[in-house]
Design a protein around this motif. Structure first.
Motif, PDB file in Angstrom:
ATOM      1  N   GLU A  64      86.992 -20.231 120.622  1.00  0.00           N
ATOM      2  CA  GLU A  64      88.341 -20.791 120.636  1.00  0.00           C
ATOM      3  C   GLU A  64      88.237 -22.207 121.189  1.00  0.00           C
ATOM      4  O   GLU A  64      87.274 -22.561 121.870  1.00  0.00           O
ATOM      5  CB  GLU A  64      89.253 -19.943 121.523  1.00  0.00           C
ATOM      6  N   ARG A  65      89.243 -23.020 120.955  1.00  0.00           N
ATOM      7  CA  ARG A  65      89.208 -24.434 121.305  1.00  0.00           C
ATOM      8  C   ARG A  65      88.866 -24.689 122.781  1.00  0.00           C
ATOM      9  O   ARG A  65      87.999 -25.490 123.089  1.00  0.00           O
ATOM     10  CB  ARG A  65      90.553 -25.075 120.948  1.00  0.00           C
ATOM     11  N   ASN A  66      89.548 -24.021 123.714  1.00  0.00           N
ATOM     12  CA  ASN A  66      89.304 -24.312 125.131  1.00  0.00           C
ATOM     13  C   ASN A  66      87.889 -23.935 125.559  1.00  0.00           C
ATOM     14  O   ASN A  66      87.266 -24.638 126.351  1.00  0.00           O
ATOM     15  CB  ASN A  66      90.359 -23.659 126.039  1.00  0.00           C
ATOM     16  N   ILE A  72      85.975 -25.122 111.066  1.00  0.00           N
ATOM     17  CA  ILE A  72      86.301 -24.462 109.803  1.00  0.00           C
ATOM     18  C   ILE A  72      87.817 -24.421 109.647  1.00  0.00           C
ATOM     19  O   ILE A  72      88.525 -23.977 110.563  1.00  0.00           O
ATOM     20  CB  ILE A  72      85.718 -23.032 109.771  1.00  0.00           C
ATOM     21  N   ASN A  73      88.307 -24.875 108.498  1.00  0.00           N
ATOM     22  CA  ASN A  73      89.737 -24.825 108.225  1.00  0.00           C
ATOM     23  C   ASN A  73      90.219 -23.378 108.214  1.00  0.00           C
ATOM     24  O   ASN A  73      89.572 -22.501 107.620  1.00  0.00           O
ATOM     25  CB  ASN A  73      90.052 -25.435 106.856  1.00  0.00           C
ATOM     26  N   SER A  74      91.368 -23.137 108.853  1.00  0.00           N
ATOM     27  CA  SER A  74      91.953 -21.794 108.861  1.00  0.00           C
ATOM     28  C   SER A  74      92.349 -21.390 107.442  1.00  0.00           C
ATOM     29  O   SER A  74      92.450 -22.225 106.533  1.00  0.00           O
ATOM     30  CB  SER A  74      93.185 -21.764 109.757  1.00  0.00           C
ATOM     31  N   ASP A  75      92.618 -20.103 107.275  1.00  0.00           N
ATOM     32  CA  ASP A  75      93.048 -19.598 105.964  1.00  0.00           C
ATOM     33  C   ASP A  75      94.289 -20.335 105.468  1.00  0.00           C
ATOM     34  O   ASP A  75      94.365 -20.722 104.304  1.00  0.00           O
ATOM     35  CB  ASP A  75      93.338 -18.098 106.036  1.00  0.00           C
ATOM     36  N   VAL A  96      87.439 -22.336 114.470  1.00  0.00           N
ATOM     37  CA  VAL A  96      88.399 -22.397 113.373  1.00  0.00           C
ATOM     38  C   VAL A  96      89.560 -23.253 113.857  1.00  0.00           C
ATOM     39  O   VAL A  96      90.049 -23.070 114.973  1.00  0.00           O
ATOM     40  CB  VAL A  96      88.890 -20.991 112.986  1.00  0.00           C
ATOM     41  N   PHE A  97      89.979 -24.221 113.028  1.00  0.00           N
ATOM     42  CA  PHE A  97      91.128 -25.041 113.411  1.00  0.00           C
ATOM     43  C   PHE A  97      92.269 -24.839 112.432  1.00  0.00           C
ATOM     44  O   PHE A  97      92.047 -24.670 111.231  1.00  0.00           O
ATOM     45  CB  PHE A  97      90.755 -26.519 113.581  1.00  0.00           C
ATOM     46  N   THR A 118      94.639 -31.449 109.734  1.00  0.00           N
ATOM     47  CA  THR A 118      93.455 -32.309 109.717  1.00  0.00           C
ATOM     48  C   THR A 118      92.576 -31.943 110.910  1.00  0.00           C
ATOM     49  O   THR A 118      92.997 -31.222 111.811  1.00  0.00           O
ATOM     50  CB  THR A 118      93.820 -33.814 109.813  1.00  0.00           C
ATOM     51  N   VAL A 119      91.395 -32.505 110.946  1.00  0.00           N
ATOM     52  CA  VAL A 119      90.442 -32.246 112.023  1.00  0.00           C
ATOM     53  C   VAL A 119      90.675 -33.161 113.232  1.00  0.00           C
ATOM     54  O   VAL A 119      89.963 -33.088 114.218  1.00  0.00           O
ATOM     55  CB  VAL A 119      88.996 -32.350 111.465  1.00  0.00           C
ATOM     56  N   GLU A 120      91.697 -33.994 113.191  1.00  0.00           N
ATOM     57  CA  GLU A 120      91.915 -34.989 114.235  1.00  0.00           C
ATOM     58  C   GLU A 120      92.078 -34.391 115.628  1.00  0.00           C
ATOM     59  O   GLU A 120      91.525 -34.921 116.602  1.00  0.00           O
ATOM     60  CB  GLU A 120      93.115 -35.878 113.892  1.00  0.00           C
ATOM     61  N   GLU A 121      92.813 -33.311 115.781  1.00  0.00           N
ATOM     62  CA  GLU A 121      93.009 -32.714 117.109  1.00  0.00           C
ATOM     63  C   GLU A 121      91.701 -32.143 117.647  1.00  0.00           C
ATOM     64  O   GLU A 121      91.446 -32.214 118.857  1.00  0.00           O
ATOM     65  CB  GLU A 121      94.106 -31.652 117.085  1.00  0.00           C
TER      66      GLU A 121
END
Length: 165
Positions: free
Chosen positions: A14-16, A64-67, A101-102, A106-109
Motif C-alpha cells: 500500500e502507498r504508506n 500498476i493502474n487500478s482496474d 497499485v494506484f 495519473t501516476v503523479e501522486e
C-alpha cells in the motif's frame, strides 16, 4: 488492496508502506526508479521495459493502474486480469523490488509520494512528451526512456489474434 508479501522477490505494498520502504532504501544510498503501466497482458515489451528500468538504478518500484483506471484508459472489457493478480505477476519478475497499485488517473501522486530519482517510461515517449515530467523534476528526479522500440502492445496483440477489445 492490502499489503501482500508473497513467495516472489517483491512485496506488494500500500502507498504508506511503500513510502516507508523507499525511505529505507534511499538511506542505504540506493537510486530509486519508478516504472508504471497497466500490465494487463504481460508481453516481452513489458519485460524489456522493466529490465531496462531496473538497470538504470538500484531499487525498482512498479506502479500498476487500478482496474478502474485501466477501464478508463482501455475501455469496457478491460482489464482482463484483475489488479491484485497483475500486481502478483509483476512482483514475481526478478527486476522488480516493490509493487503498488494506484487508483488516481495519473501516476503523479505516486511520484510525489516516493520522489523517485528516475521515472522510467517506454520508448513510445520522449523525455519531452512524458505528461508527468514536470512533477518528476519538482520532486528532484529525472525522466528516462527505456526498453525496446514500442512494437509490442497488449491491445494490438489481442487485435492480431482476432479478439474483440
Amino acid at each position: 488492496m492490502t499489503d501482500s508479501f508473497n513467495d516472489y522477490s517483491a512485496p506488494i505494498l500500500e502507498r504508506n508502506r511503500l513510502v516507508a520502504k523507499v525511505a529505507v532504501e534511499r538511506r542505504g544510498r540506493k537510486r530509486i526508479v519508478l516504472a508504471n503501466g497497466c500490465f494487463d497482458i504481460l508481453h516481452v515489451g513489458h519485460i524489456r521495459y522493466l529490465t531496462a528500468a531496473r538497470a538504470a538504478g538500484d531499487f525498482l518500484v512498479v506502479g500498476i493502474n487500478s482496474d478502474e483506471q485501466v477501464r478508463g484508459l482501455k475501455g469496457e472489457g478491460r482489464p482482463f486480469i484483475p489488479e491484485n493478480e497483475r500486481a502478483e505477476i509483476i512482483a514475481a519478475l526478478s527486476p522488480v523490488d516493490a509493487v503498488t497499485v494506484f487508483d488516481e488517473p495519473t501516476v503523479e501522486e505516486l511520484i510525489r509520494a516516493i520522489r523517485p530519482d528516475l521515472h522510467a517510461k517506454g520508448t513510445d515517449y520522449t523525455e519531452q512528451s512524458v505528461p508527468e515530467r514536470e512533477i518528476v523534476r519538482e520532486c528532484g528526479g529525472r525522466v528516462i526512456i527505456v526498453g525496446d522500440p514500442k512494437d509490442h502492445s497488449s491491445s494490438e496483440l489481442l487485435a492480431s489474434k482476432g479478439k474483440e477489445i
